[in-house]
Design a protein around this motif. Structure first.
Motif, short mmCIF file in Angstrom:
data_model
loop_
_atom_site.label_atom_id
_atom_site.label_comp_id
_atom_site.label_asym_id
_atom_site.label_seq_id
_atom_site.Cartn_x
_atom_site.Cartn_y
_atom_site.Cartn_z
N TYR B 28 0.81 -1.21 0.00
CA TYR B 28 0.00 0.00 0.00
C TYR B 28 0.86 1.28 0.00
N PRO B 29 1.85 1.40 0.91
CA PRO B 29 2.68 2.63 0.88
C PRO B 29 3.37 2.82 -0.46
N PHE B 30 3.83 1.68 -1.06
CA PHE B 30 4.53 1.82 -2.33
C PHE B 30 3.58 2.31 -3.42
N LEU B 31 2.40 1.69 -3.50
CA LEU B 31 1.43 2.10 -4.54
C LEU B 31 0.97 3.54 -4.31
N SER B 32 0.77 3.90 -3.05
CA SER B 32 0.31 5.26 -2.77
C SER B 32 1.40 6.27 -3.13
N SER B 33 2.67 5.89 -2.92
CA SER B 33 3.78 6.77 -3.29
C SER B 33 3.89 6.88 -4.82
N LEU B 34 3.65 5.74 -5.49
CA LEU B 34 3.69 5.74 -6.95
C LEU B 34 2.61 6.67 -7.52
N ILE B 35 1.42 6.58 -6.96
CA ILE B 35 0.31 7.44 -7.42
C ILE B 35 0.64 8.90 -7.12
N ALA B 275 8.12 11.89 -4.25
CA ALA B 275 7.67 10.53 -4.55
C ALA B 275 8.23 10.04 -5.88
N SER B 276 8.42 10.97 -6.84
CA SER B 276 8.97 10.54 -8.13
C SER B 276 10.43 10.10 -7.96
N ILE B 277 11.15 10.74 -7.03
CA ILE B 277 12.53 10.31 -6.77
C ILE B 277 12.54 8.94 -6.10
N VAL B 278 11.58 8.71 -5.20
CA VAL B 278 11.47 7.41 -4.54
C VAL B 278 11.20 6.32 -5.59
#
Lengths: 422, 304
Positions: B28-35, B275-278
């Protein structure tokens, strides 16, 4: 016998209910106001505020919580969005594109005009938390920047507070000739380099020139600003050796123990210096300019108490905020924290002569126009602050020139600052 | 029938607790960061959809001036820390495997730095490296090497290497233990056969033992790569979010921190941009992680 017992018990019961009910109507429960901040040193201040309000017949309780400064904003943002934020919270100064502006834009921070009496603040102090004619908090502290010097070292070499930049250089040369490090510069903490730049800038080229830049009538690439960069670069000859690797904690230790004669810093340094060396005697002077009388002090409002727009406890919260706008609170604040209250007309602790001097300076020679924290150049990205921090390090490391640094600032600000786009 | 189905697929039920935890704390954190990386968002209030603008900014816009140097520093971090960790650890592991007196004490000594928190390590080394009163420069001056007494953390050429060295010092115990386990696991017959054939001890170590250790070295190398690209704490502890001097120690982690949380020295700010850098960091680390899984699965004794 039995009947008598029943009657007695009933009497007792009725009596106790009556006493309980009476107590209920008489003692109004204390209204609990939640308050968040990043300043742990404020704990005794709030205890004293509750006491003072109680003495006035106000029954208010304060639930104060302090968080680490670097985590405070993230915690507050989450709480505001989740509806669990406190009634009052500390806010930083305006303009602040990252921290305060989103709170105003999101309508989380309520304007307090008409709700809190702000007559005990100077217009300059209030300007740091105003936008569009509205005031978004009650300021708690002002900070004064300048040069702090070791009184014993100055007395030993017969030195006086310099009135011009040339006199300052002469003081440095005398100290150096006597094998004393004139300035301790913690250049590893680059924010101090930016602060130094800004506090010299208000005296040389001076606040009027900065006013022109703010209005778009002058540029950072103009000769006065390039000369300032050059003067600061040349000053490195009077810093300690290897100054690029020193942090602020090193500076505190070196200054308080007499290993350097002067530092560029703020009045808040007092607590650390006196903790490290309780017998330390130091003085203050604003950075001198080219001519006598040019000296101005970089004064800025440190932060304010903001009202949560969604607070369910507004009446009690406003009672507290109104108290924090009185000289009585200013006295409590300065006595318990040793810092400079943002309120005017407060009698400061007599054992803090430099604090008293800076308090006077905060109204007499405070610079009207500035380009560091609290300036219009903090309202967009990249800010002058964020360009000066790596920029000054690059200058000292030979990666840029005084002209190059000036161009970086001009180009960066011109990318968003309205007055530069005309 | 139902009973058989439960028997065949019942194991799936056992996976549920782990799946819930994984979904909540990783997926969830990864997908939310991607969005989030497709939005412009200051951390509060409404989000503004910007499509790929954040990526364009990081890869080819204003932020690229900070992104590529930071990325290069991560590569340098990996290369230097590989040299500083694997090679000395290998030598020390061979030393410990020789079974000399005090081996156990040395094992403990080498592992102690690993138990210290990064913040403490950063603070301690900050004191040791202080240019005026730090013990390192004092010692160098005392032994006549004053020219080597540099402002380690304030010099653009030495700051990053100094931080990597401190990080390698802290982590070395782990590398020694893994390599020592590898050496101990090699059959005694191999060096003995070498000795019978007249090989020298150096030849036995480099020609016979080292090839046996290659899977371990490969595993450690991949772990080192993953850690080198996700590093943040040691740089933050020693140089702050600005990763000075003048960005000389800036890595993807500190760059992300400044941008996402508006740290001092941030030239642009935004959770979406951060988030784009992450996401880009993830795209770098992910293939290495896959490679790691493949290499570990192919280890001898695992049926490969």
């Amino acid at each position: 016998m039995k009947k008598a017992t029943v009657l007695f018990v009933a009497f007792l019961l009725l009596g106790s209910i009556a006493v309980w009910a009476r107590g209920k109507t008489e003692a109004k429960p204390a209204a609990k106001v939640s308050l968040w901040g990043w300043r742990t040193q404020d704990e005794p201040v709030w205890a004293k505020v509750v006491e003072a309000l109680k003495a006035k017949g106000e029954n208010v309780a304060i639930d104060f919580q302090a968080f680490v400064a670097t985590e405070f904003d993230a915690k507050l943002l989450l709480a505001l969005q989740g509806g669990t934020a406190p009634d009052i919270y500390l806010t930083r100064r305006l303009p602040n594109v990252t921290r305060v502006q989103p709170l105003i834009d999101g309508k989380y921070l309520q304007a307090i005009d008409g709700l809190v009496d702000l007559k005990n603040f100077t217009p300059v102090t209030l300007s740091f938390i105003q936008q569009g004619g509205k005031t978004y908090g009650v300021p708690f502290a002002n900070q004064v920047c300048g040069i702090f010097y070791n009184l014993e070292i100055f007395a030993k070499y017969g030195l006086k507070e310099p009135q011009t930049w040339d006199e300052l250089i002469a003081v440095c040369k005398t100290l150096q000739a006597n094998k004393v490090t004139p300035f301790f510069m913690p250049a590893k903490d680059a924010w101090i380099l930016a602060m130094q730049h800004a506090m010299v800038g208000v005296s040389m080229p001076g606040e009027e020139w900065i006013g022109k830049v703010i209005r778009g009538e002058a540029k950072f690439t103009d000769a006065p600003f390039v000369e300032l960069n050059k003067a600061l670069y040349d000053l490195k000859d009077f810093y300690q050796k290897d100054f690029m690797a020193n942090a602020a904690t090193d500076m505190d230790a070196a200054f308080a123990t007499g290993q350097a004669a002067m530092v560029f810093y703020g009045v808040w340094g007092d607590t650390n210096w006196l903790t490290l060396n309780p017998n330390f005697k130091y003085g203050y002077f604003p950075v001198p300019g080219r001519n006598p009388g040019d000296a101005r002090a970089y004064v800025y409002m440190d932060g304010s108490y903001g009202l949560n727009a969604a607070s369910k406890n507004k009446d009690a919260a406003l009672e507290i905020l109104n108290f924090t706008a009185t000289p009585e609170f200013g006295k409590i604040f300065s006595e318990l924290t040793g810092e400079m209250t943002a309120l005017k007309g407060v009698e400061l602790p007599k054992n803090k002569p430099v604090l008293i001097e800076c308090y006077g300076i905060s109204t007499s020679i405070a610079a009207k126009y500035i380009y560091w924290v609290g300036s219009p150049f903090e309202a967009g990205n990249p800010t002058v602050y964020n360009m000066l921090t790596p920029g000054m390090q690059e200058l000292y490391l030979g990666r840029t020139t005084p002209e190059g640094l000036a161009k970086t600032l001009q180009d960066g600000v011109a990318s968003w600052y309205p007055a530069f786009k005309k | 029938m139902a009973h058989r189905t439960l028997r065949s697929y019942g194991f799936l039920l056992m996976l549920v607790p782990a799946l819930i935890l994984y979904t909540a704390f990783v997926a969830y954190p990864f997908l939310s960061s991607l969005i989030l990386s497709f939005y412009d968002w200051p951390g509060i209030g409404p989000k503004k959809w910007v499509g790929l603008a954040n990526y364009a900014n990081v890869l080819g816009g204003v932020m690229s001036k900070e992104f590529y140097p930071a990325f290069a520093h991560n590569i340098l971090f990996f290369a230097v820390s590989w040299l500083e960790s694997i090679i000395p650890s290998l030598i020390l592991a061979f030393g410990l495997a020789a079974g000399l007196r005090g081996t156990n004490a040395f094992k403990a000594i080498f592992f102690i730095p690993n138990t210290l928190s990064i913040v403490i390590v950063g603070f301690l080394w900050g004191l040791l490296l202080n240019p005026q009163w730090g013990i390192i420069n004092q010692t160098l001056k005392a032994v006549g090497l004053a020219s080597l007494a540099l402002p380690w953390l304030g010099n653009m050429n030495t700051a990053l290497v100094t931080i990597v060295t401190v990080n390698s010092w802290r982590g070395m115990g782990f590398y020694i233990l893994v390599l020592l386990a590898g050496i101990v696991g090699i059959s005694r017959e191999i060096p003995e056969a070498g000795r019978i054939d007249g090989a020298s001890e150096a030849q036995i170590a480099t020609r016979l033992m080292l090839p046996q250790l290659l899977p371990h070295i490969a595993t450690l190398t991949l772990l080192k790569a993953i850690w080198s690209f996700s590093v943040f704490d040691i740089v933050f502890a020693m140089e702050g979010s600005q990763a000075g001097p003048a960005g000389a120690t800036d890595i993807l982690g500190t760059l992300f921190y400044r941008i996402a949380f508006g740290g001092l020295g941030a030239s642009q700010i935004g959770m979406g941009l951060g988030a784009s850098i992450v996401t880009l960091t993830f795209l770098i680390v992910f293939p290495v992680s896959i490679l790691y899984v493949v290499v570990v699965e192919r280890k001898p004794g695992k049926g490969a």
